[in-house]
Design a protein around this motif. Structure first.
Motif, PDB file in Angstrom:
ATOM      1  N   LYS A 106      26.183  46.271  62.424  1.00  0.00           N
ATOM      2  CA  LYS A 106      27.015  47.473  62.293  1.00  0.00           C
ATOM      3  C   LYS A 106      28.091  47.542  63.383  1.00  0.00           C
ATOM      4  O   LYS A 106      28.480  48.636  63.806  1.00  0.00           O
ATOM      5  CB  LYS A 106      26.129  48.732  62.361  1.00  0.00           C
ATOM      6  CG  LYS A 106      25.119  48.850  61.222  1.00  0.00           C
ATOM      7  CD  LYS A 106      25.805  49.111  59.893  1.00  0.00           C
ATOM      8  CE  LYS A 106      24.804  49.185  58.748  1.00  0.00           C
ATOM      9  NZ  LYS A 106      25.458  49.347  57.457  1.00  0.00           N
ATOM     10  N   SER A 107      28.583  46.415  63.845  1.00  0.00           N
ATOM     11  CA  SER A 107      29.570  46.421  64.937  1.00  0.00           C
ATOM     12  C   SER A 107      30.881  47.080  64.508  1.00  0.00           C
ATOM     13  O   SER A 107      31.502  47.816  65.279  1.00  0.00           O
ATOM     14  CB  SER A 107      29.821  45.005  65.457  1.00  0.00           C
ATOM     15  OG  SER A 107      30.307  44.182  64.431  1.00  0.00           O
ATOM     16  N   ASP A 108      31.307  46.845  63.250  1.00  0.00           N
ATOM     17  CA  ASP A 108      32.556  47.462  62.760  1.00  0.00           C
ATOM     18  C   ASP A 108      32.429  48.988  62.701  1.00  0.00           C
ATOM     19  O   ASP A 108      33.369  49.714  63.034  1.00  0.00           O
ATOM     20  CB  ASP A 108      32.918  46.921  61.371  1.00  0.00           C
ATOM     21  CG  ASP A 108      33.400  45.474  61.434  1.00  0.00           C
ATOM     22  OD1 ASP A 108      33.781  45.037  62.539  1.00  0.00           O
ATOM     23  OD2 ASP A 108      33.369  44.786  60.401  1.00  0.00           O
ATOM     24  N   GLN A 110      30.405  50.766  64.584  1.00  0.00           N
ATOM     25  CA  GLN A 110      30.401  51.218  65.983  1.00  0.00           C
ATOM     26  C   GLN A 110      31.822  51.371  66.513  1.00  0.00           C
ATOM     27  O   GLN A 110      32.142  52.365  67.176  1.00  0.00           O
ATOM     28  CB  GLN A 110      29.684  50.189  66.863  1.00  0.00           C
ATOM     29  CG  GLN A 110      28.196  50.403  66.997  1.00  0.00           C
ATOM     30  CD  GLN A 110      27.625  49.364  67.934  1.00  0.00           C
ATOM     31  OE1 GLN A 110      27.299  48.257  67.527  1.00  0.00           O
ATOM     32  NE2 GLN A 110      27.516  49.704  69.193  1.00  0.00           N
ATOM     33  N   ILE A 111      32.677  50.373  66.211  1.00  0.00           N
ATOM     34  CA  ILE A 111      34.067  50.406  66.694  1.00  0.00           C
ATOM     35  C   ILE A 111      34.808  51.610  66.118  1.00  0.00           C
ATOM     36  O   ILE A 111      35.462  52.359  66.841  1.00  0.00           O
ATOM     37  CB  ILE A 111      34.797  49.081  66.354  1.00  0.00           C
ATOM     38  CG1 ILE A 111      34.243  47.942  67.237  1.00  0.00           C
ATOM     39  CG2 ILE A 111      36.303  49.201  66.552  1.00  0.00           C
ATOM     40  CD1 ILE A 111      34.699  46.556  66.837  1.00  0.00           C
ATOM     41  N   LEU A 140      32.791  46.577  72.867  1.00  0.00           N
ATOM     42  CA  LEU A 140      32.588  46.207  71.451  1.00  0.00           C
ATOM     43  C   LEU A 140      33.721  45.309  70.952  1.00  0.00           C
ATOM     44  O   LEU A 140      33.484  44.346  70.213  1.00  0.00           O
ATOM     45  CB  LEU A 140      32.513  47.472  70.583  1.00  0.00           C
ATOM     46  CG  LEU A 140      31.249  48.329  70.747  1.00  0.00           C
ATOM     47  CD1 LEU A 140      31.447  49.686  70.093  1.00  0.00           C
ATOM     48  CD2 LEU A 140      30.038  47.624  70.151  1.00  0.00           C
ATOM     49  N   LEU A 141      34.963  45.630  71.354  1.00  0.00           N
ATOM     50  CA  LEU A 141      36.112  44.799  70.954  1.00  0.00           C
ATOM     51  C   LEU A 141      35.986  43.397  71.551  1.00  0.00           C
ATOM     52  O   LEU A 141      36.334  42.404  70.899  1.00  0.00           O
ATOM     53  CB  LEU A 141      37.417  45.459  71.421  1.00  0.00           C
ATOM     54  CG  LEU A 141      37.818  46.755  70.706  1.00  0.00           C
ATOM     55  CD1 LEU A 141      38.961  47.442  71.442  1.00  0.00           C
ATOM     56  CD2 LEU A 141      38.201  46.493  69.251  1.00  0.00           C
ATOM     57  N   GLU A 143      33.110  41.863  72.234  1.00  0.00           N
ATOM     58  CA  GLU A 143      32.070  41.192  71.436  1.00  0.00           C
ATOM     59  C   GLU A 143      32.641  40.694  70.113  1.00  0.00           C
ATOM     60  O   GLU A 143      32.256  39.644  69.609  1.00  0.00           O
ATOM     61  CB  GLU A 143      30.913  42.153  71.150  1.00  0.00           C
ATOM     62  CG  GLU A 143      29.915  42.272  72.290  1.00  0.00           C
ATOM     63  CD  GLU A 143      28.833  43.297  71.984  1.00  0.00           C
ATOM     64  OE1 GLU A 143      28.439  43.427  70.813  1.00  0.00           O
ATOM     65  OE2 GLU A 143      28.399  43.980  72.932  1.00  0.00           O
ATOM     66  N   ASN A 144      33.564  41.475  69.545  1.00  0.00           N
ATOM     67  CA  ASN A 144      34.181  41.121  68.254  1.00  0.00           C
ATOM     68  C   ASN A 144      35.349  40.142  68.401  1.00  0.00           C
ATOM     69  O   ASN A 144      36.020  39.832  67.429  1.00  0.00           O
ATOM     70  CB  ASN A 144      34.682  42.392  67.552  1.00  0.00           C
ATOM     71  CG  ASN A 144      33.743  42.827  66.455  1.00  0.00           C
ATOM     72  OD1 ASN A 144      32.553  42.588  66.532  1.00  0.00           O
ATOM     73  ND2 ASN A 144      34.284  43.470  65.441  1.00  0.00           N
ATOM     74  N   GLN A 145      35.612  39.707  69.642  1.00  0.00           N
ATOM     75  CA  GLN A 145      36.678  38.759  69.978  1.00  0.00           C
ATOM     76  C   GLN A 145      38.073  39.309  69.662  1.00  0.00           C
ATOM     77  O   GLN A 145      38.993  38.554  69.382  1.00  0.00           O
ATOM     78  CB  GLN A 145      36.446  37.412  69.271  1.00  0.00           C
ATOM     79  CG  GLN A 145      35.148  36.741  69.707  1.00  0.00           C
ATOM     80  CD  GLN A 145      34.936  35.389  69.087  1.00  0.00           C
ATOM     81  OE1 GLN A 145      35.704  34.953  68.234  1.00  0.00           O
ATOM     82  NE2 GLN A 145      33.885  34.712  69.500  1.00  0.00           N
ATOM     83  N   GLU A 146      38.210  40.639  69.732  1.00  0.00           N
ATOM     84  CA  GLU A 146      39.529  41.269  69.573  1.00  0.00           C
ATOM     85  C   GLU A 146      40.103  41.474  70.975  1.00  0.00           C
ATOM     86  O   GLU A 146      40.204  42.591  71.490  1.00  0.00           O
ATOM     87  CB  GLU A 146      39.386  42.590  68.805  1.00  0.00           C
ATOM     88  CG  GLU A 146      38.947  42.402  67.358  1.00  0.00           C
ATOM     89  CD  GLU A 146      38.672  43.699  66.635  1.00  0.00           C
ATOM     90  OE1 GLU A 146      39.374  44.690  66.940  1.00  0.00           O
ATOM     91  OE2 GLU A 146      37.774  43.732  65.776  1.00  0.00           O
TER      92      GLU A 146
END
Length: 426
Positions: A106-108, A110-111, A140-141, A143-146
């Motif tokens: 659910k990372s998206d 969470q962001i 979180l960003l 972790e998501n490599q953004e």
């Protein structure tokens, strides 16, 4: 919006909370807790009871993996946040965001949830909470490599927090910035951010978990600079801190400790660390992976090394820190083995070398050509005949450099004499 929320409310009392606990299943318990939160009463006792109900509801929704309902809960609670102290609001908001983080995949969500809360806190002028939610969003960003968005967010946030001199949050943000620059392969900036985090940490009491994170990052940066002995000491400090807290990061610290031992040619120490009292607690695939690599390195066997990499792909290949160092170790091991095998020959078939080292021919040929270009040995590849021709190292006569040095010195003497004679003539 849940249908349970449309039902009539229950009074916010301990009896209602007990009723929720006695419910025959999770759905009924969740329904009762929703109704307790809807109680319009704003007495001190009712507010306290509603806080407990929110905490219980958050736990129930997390266990049931209802991430979307947790998100909706934050929106529904906004009127409640207006009547409770800001510190309690911050605790509840961060608790629900942490709960969403416990639900896998659910990372998206969470962001987007963090972005929503940042907008709300900005509108409500809740600076303290906004800064912490923004720090969480940056993590979180990352972790998501953004990386670009995370860097933009952190740059603005770090200036603001430095102005307010919030040391504890500053440590978190500086650490995040260090990890971000490390991910972007900008080592000088990663080290500068870590130094800033340490400076801020020295001025305040830092919780053991945060100190462990600082030590872990320090170890990673020292390992990147090939200073494995210093890195090992930092990983050991981090391991002790995380192990005492039973934090899952302890296994990563242990894994990197074992990696450092292998990289400094002390692979035989790995078994001792694993069989120690602290190491036995963390036996599992991660430790087994490092043990397999250590065994392969001790035996100088590329075949065992390849087997370890394929058997423990997720523990070795998918961990970027381990993968980077093992790639370097593999190349060194391969070069040492190839140099040892071709040493007796002046001309040898590439197929024969590949057979001896037990690797594919094209892989061996590619590595030999790279070694020739890097001047690891003098030779050439005869691809038509499929052979490697090794030249003898041309021995440089010692007289030649000495002669060149003598001529150079004579030139300087002549120049000096010319300058003096020019002055006399003048």
């Amino acid at each position: 919006m849940s249908s349970s929320m449309e039902s009539s409310y229950l009074p916010a009392t301990t009896e209602s909370l007990a009723k929720a606990q006695e419910a025959k299943d999770a759905s009924e318990s969740i329904s009762i807790l929703y109704r307790v939160i809807q109680d319009p009463s704003s007495s001190a006792d009712a507010l306290r009871t509603k806080e407990v109900a929110i905490a219980n509801l958050t736990n129930c929704l997390t266990k049931e993996n209802r991430a979307e309902e947790l998100r909706n809960l934050l929106t529904q609670l906004r009127p409640f946040f207006a009547v409770i102290p800001k510190a309690k609001t911050a605790k509840i908001v961060r608790g629900i965001i942490d709960a969403v983080a416990k639900i896998p995949g659910k990372s998206d969500l969470q962001i987007s949830l963090c972005k929503e809360m940042v907008e709300w806190t900005r509108a409500e002028k809740r600076t303290f909470l906004r800064q912490r939610v923004e720090a969480r969003l940056a993590a979180l960003l990352l972790e998501n490599q953004e990386y670009k968005e995370a860097l933009t967010l952190l740059t603005g946030l770090i200036k603001e927090v430095r102005r307010l001199d919030d040391k504890l949050l500053l440590v978190d943000i500086d650490l995040l910035e260090s990890k971000l620059h490390f991910s972007l392969r900008n080592l000088p900036k990663a080290k500068a951010s870590l130094t800033a985090a340490r400076t801020a940490a020295n001025a305040i009491y830092v919780p053991p978990a945060q100190q462990g994170t600082i030590d872990l990052q320090s170890g990673i940066l020292h390992a990147e600079e090939k200073d494995y002995k210093t890195a090992y000491s930092y990983f050991f400090e981090a391991f002790e801190a995380f192990s005492a807290l039973e934090d899952p990061k302890a296994i990563f610290s242990l894994k990197y400790m074992l990696l450092c031992k292998i990289m400094v040619n002390q692979a035989d120490d790995v078994a001792g660390i694993i069989s120690s009292k602290a190491g036995l607690k963390y036996l599992g695939p991660d430790v087994d992976a490092m043990k397999a690599v250590a065994d392969a390195y001790s035996k100088r066997s590329l075949k065992y090394f390849e087997t370890a990499l394929s058997d423990y792909r997720s523990q070795l290949e998918e961990d970027p820190i381990v993968h980077r160092h093992l790639s370097s170790l593999y190349d060194t091991l391969l070069e040492q083995n190839l140099c040892r095998l071709i040493e007796p020959y002046s001309k040898v078939e590439i197929a024969h070398v590949a057979e001896m080292i037990e690797l594919p021919i094209d892989h061996v040929e590619k590595k030999l050509s790279q070694m020739i270009l890097d001047k690891k040995f003098a030779g050439t590849l005869d691809q038509g005949a499929g052979c490697l021709i090794i030249f003898e190292d041309p021995k440089t006569e010692e007289i030649f450099p000495a002669t060149l040095e003598t001529i150079s010195n004579m030139g300087k003497v002549v120049d000096s004499l010319y300058m003096r004679s020019a002055k006399i003539m003048a």
